[in-house]
Design a protein around this motif. Sequence first.
Motif, mmCIF file in Angstrom:
data_model
loop_
_atom_site.group_PDB
_atom_site.id
_atom_site.type_symbol
_atom_site.label_atom_id
_atom_site.label_comp_id
_atom_site.label_asym_id
_atom_site.label_seq_id
_atom_site.Cartn_x
_atom_site.Cartn_y
_atom_site.Cartn_z
ATOM 1 N N VAL A 1 -3.433 4.447 -5.269
ATOM 2 C CA VAL A 1 -4.410 4.455 -4.185
ATOM 3 C C VAL A 1 -4.202 5.699 -3.338
ATOM 4 O O VAL A 1 -3.140 6.324 -3.375
ATOM 5 C CB VAL A 1 -4.296 3.193 -3.270
ATOM 6 C CG1 VAL A 1 -4.475 1.907 -4.056
ATOM 7 C CG2 VAL A 1 -2.998 3.187 -2.483
ATOM 8 N N THR A 2 -5.246 6.028 -2.598
ATOM 9 C CA THR A 2 -5.141 7.087 -1.595
ATOM 10 C C THR A 2 -5.574 6.512 -0.259
ATOM 11 O O THR A 2 -6.442 5.633 -0.204
ATOM 12 C CB THR A 2 -6.034 8.302 -1.930
ATOM 13 O OG1 THR A 2 -7.391 7.874 -2.008
ATOM 14 C CG2 THR A 2 -5.623 8.959 -3.229
ATOM 15 N N ARG A 3 -4.941 7.004 0.791
ATOM 16 C CA ARG A 3 -5.318 6.603 2.145
ATOM 17 C C ARG A 3 -5.456 7.856 2.992
ATOM 18 O O ARG A 3 -4.685 8.805 2.843
ATOM 19 C CB ARG A 3 -4.264 5.676 2.764
ATOM 20 C CG ARG A 3 -4.132 4.369 2.030
ATOM 21 C CD ARG A 3 -3.374 3.326 2.792
ATOM 22 N NE ARG A 3 -1.959 3.650 2.946
ATOM 23 C CZ ARG A 3 -1.115 2.924 3.681
ATOM 24 N NH1 ARG A 3 -1.536 1.870 4.335
ATOM 25 N NH2 ARG A 3 0.150 3.258 3.761
ATOM 26 N N LEU B 1 0.817 -1.216 0.000
ATOM 27 C CA LEU B 1 0.000 0.000 0.000
ATOM 28 C C LEU B 1 0.850 1.265 0.000
ATOM 29 O O LEU B 1 0.502 2.250 -0.658
ATOM 30 C CB LEU B 1 -0.955 -0.001 1.201
ATOM 31 C CG LEU B 1 -2.121 -0.970 1.097
ATOM 32 C CD1 LEU B 1 -2.918 -0.987 2.404
ATOM 33 C CD2 LEU B 1 -3.028 -0.627 -0.077
ATOM 34 N N GLN B 2 1.967 1.246 0.708
ATOM 35 C CA GLN B 2 2.868 2.402 0.685
ATOM 36 C C GLN B 2 3.385 2.649 -0.729
ATOM 37 O O GLN B 2 3.438 3.792 -1.190
ATOM 38 C CB GLN B 2 4.025 2.191 1.657
ATOM 39 C CG GLN B 2 3.617 2.272 3.110
ATOM 40 C CD GLN B 2 4.742 1.874 4.062
ATOM 41 O OE1 GLN B 2 5.876 1.639 3.654
ATOM 42 N NE2 GLN B 2 4.424 1.807 5.344
ATOM 43 N N THR C 1 -7.334 5.426 -7.012
ATOM 44 C CA THR C 1 -7.304 6.696 -7.741
ATOM 45 C C THR C 1 -7.715 6.412 -9.185
ATOM 46 O O THR C 1 -7.781 5.245 -9.601
ATOM 47 C CB THR C 1 -5.874 7.281 -7.738
ATOM 48 O OG1 THR C 1 -5.027 6.382 -8.453
ATOM 49 C CG2 THR C 1 -5.359 7.514 -6.323
ATOM 50 N N GLU D 1 0.480 3.877 -2.970
ATOM 51 C CA GLU D 1 0.171 5.272 -2.652
ATOM 52 C C GLU D 1 1.235 6.190 -3.258
ATOM 53 O O GLU D 1 0.909 7.200 -3.890
ATOM 54 C CB GLU D 1 0.093 5.453 -1.133
ATOM 55 C CG GLU D 1 -0.428 6.802 -0.711
ATOM 56 C CD GLU D 1 -0.674 6.890 0.785
ATOM 57 O OE1 GLU D 1 -1.527 7.719 1.165
ATOM 58 O OE2 GLU D 1 -0.038 6.168 1.560
ATOM 59 N N ARG D 2 2.492 5.815 -3.119
ATOM 60 C CA ARG D 2 3.596 6.603 -3.694
ATOM 61 C C ARG D 2 3.459 6.708 -5.210
ATOM 62 O O ARG D 2 3.723 7.751 -5.804
ATOM 63 C CB ARG D 2 4.934 5.949 -3.329
ATOM 64 C CG ARG D 2 6.153 6.730 -3.855
ATOM 65 C CD ARG D 2 7.418 5.924 -3.854
ATOM 66 N NE ARG D 2 7.279 4.878 -4.880
ATOM 67 C CZ ARG D 2 7.743 3.654 -4.761
ATOM 68 N NH1 ARG D 2 8.382 3.266 -3.688
ATOM 69 N NH2 ARG D 2 7.576 2.772 -5.737
ATOM 70 N N THR E 1 -8.665 2.695 2.387
ATOM 71 C CA THR E 1 -7.898 2.902 1.157
ATOM 72 C C THR E 1 -8.860 2.937 -0.025
ATOM 73 O O THR E 1 -9.827 2.187 -0.059
ATOM 74 C CB THR E 1 -6.887 1.747 0.966
ATOM 75 O OG1 THR E 1 -6.077 1.647 2.137
ATOM 76 C CG2 THR E 1 -6.000 1.988 -0.233
#
Length: 160
Positions: free
Chosen positions: A84-86, A75-76, A101, A79-80, A98
Amino acid sequence: MSQDDAGIDLDTSLGYVLKEASSALRAAMEEVLRPLGMNVTHYSCLELLAQRPGLSNSELARGAFVTRQTMNVLLQTLERDGQVTRAVEAAVGKAIPTRLTPHGRELLGRASAAVRSVEERMLSGMTPEERTAAFGSLQSMIRALRAGADTAPGNEGESL
């Protein structure tokens, strides 16, 4: 030496054949996902989020059959990479939801098409009736194993 002494006959073991099928399916999926910069766990995470937006790290890990730590690392990275967004903090409790995008949805669309092609290849020699029967048989096996886990020695009173 009797059959009991020899262990399981791999030529007739349904469990062994299921594991072999699972390994072949995973390898074929990895092959079509690799050009997209994905692996099966990455794809599973995006697919789960598309179907159930807002899942937590723990829920995603269970759904993708990996540890929470493995999912957290993934997930990190997602996201980077803008897939995805958290939320910065949890709205309730400790679970941080989560979401995909637009970029994550676009990648998932291409990955889903690739995975569908693998599944179609896997099922290509089966009639619709055989596909339905296989699906029902596998679901029945899953239910039986999960029910057995509830009643296994040492699991009295525990549920899945």
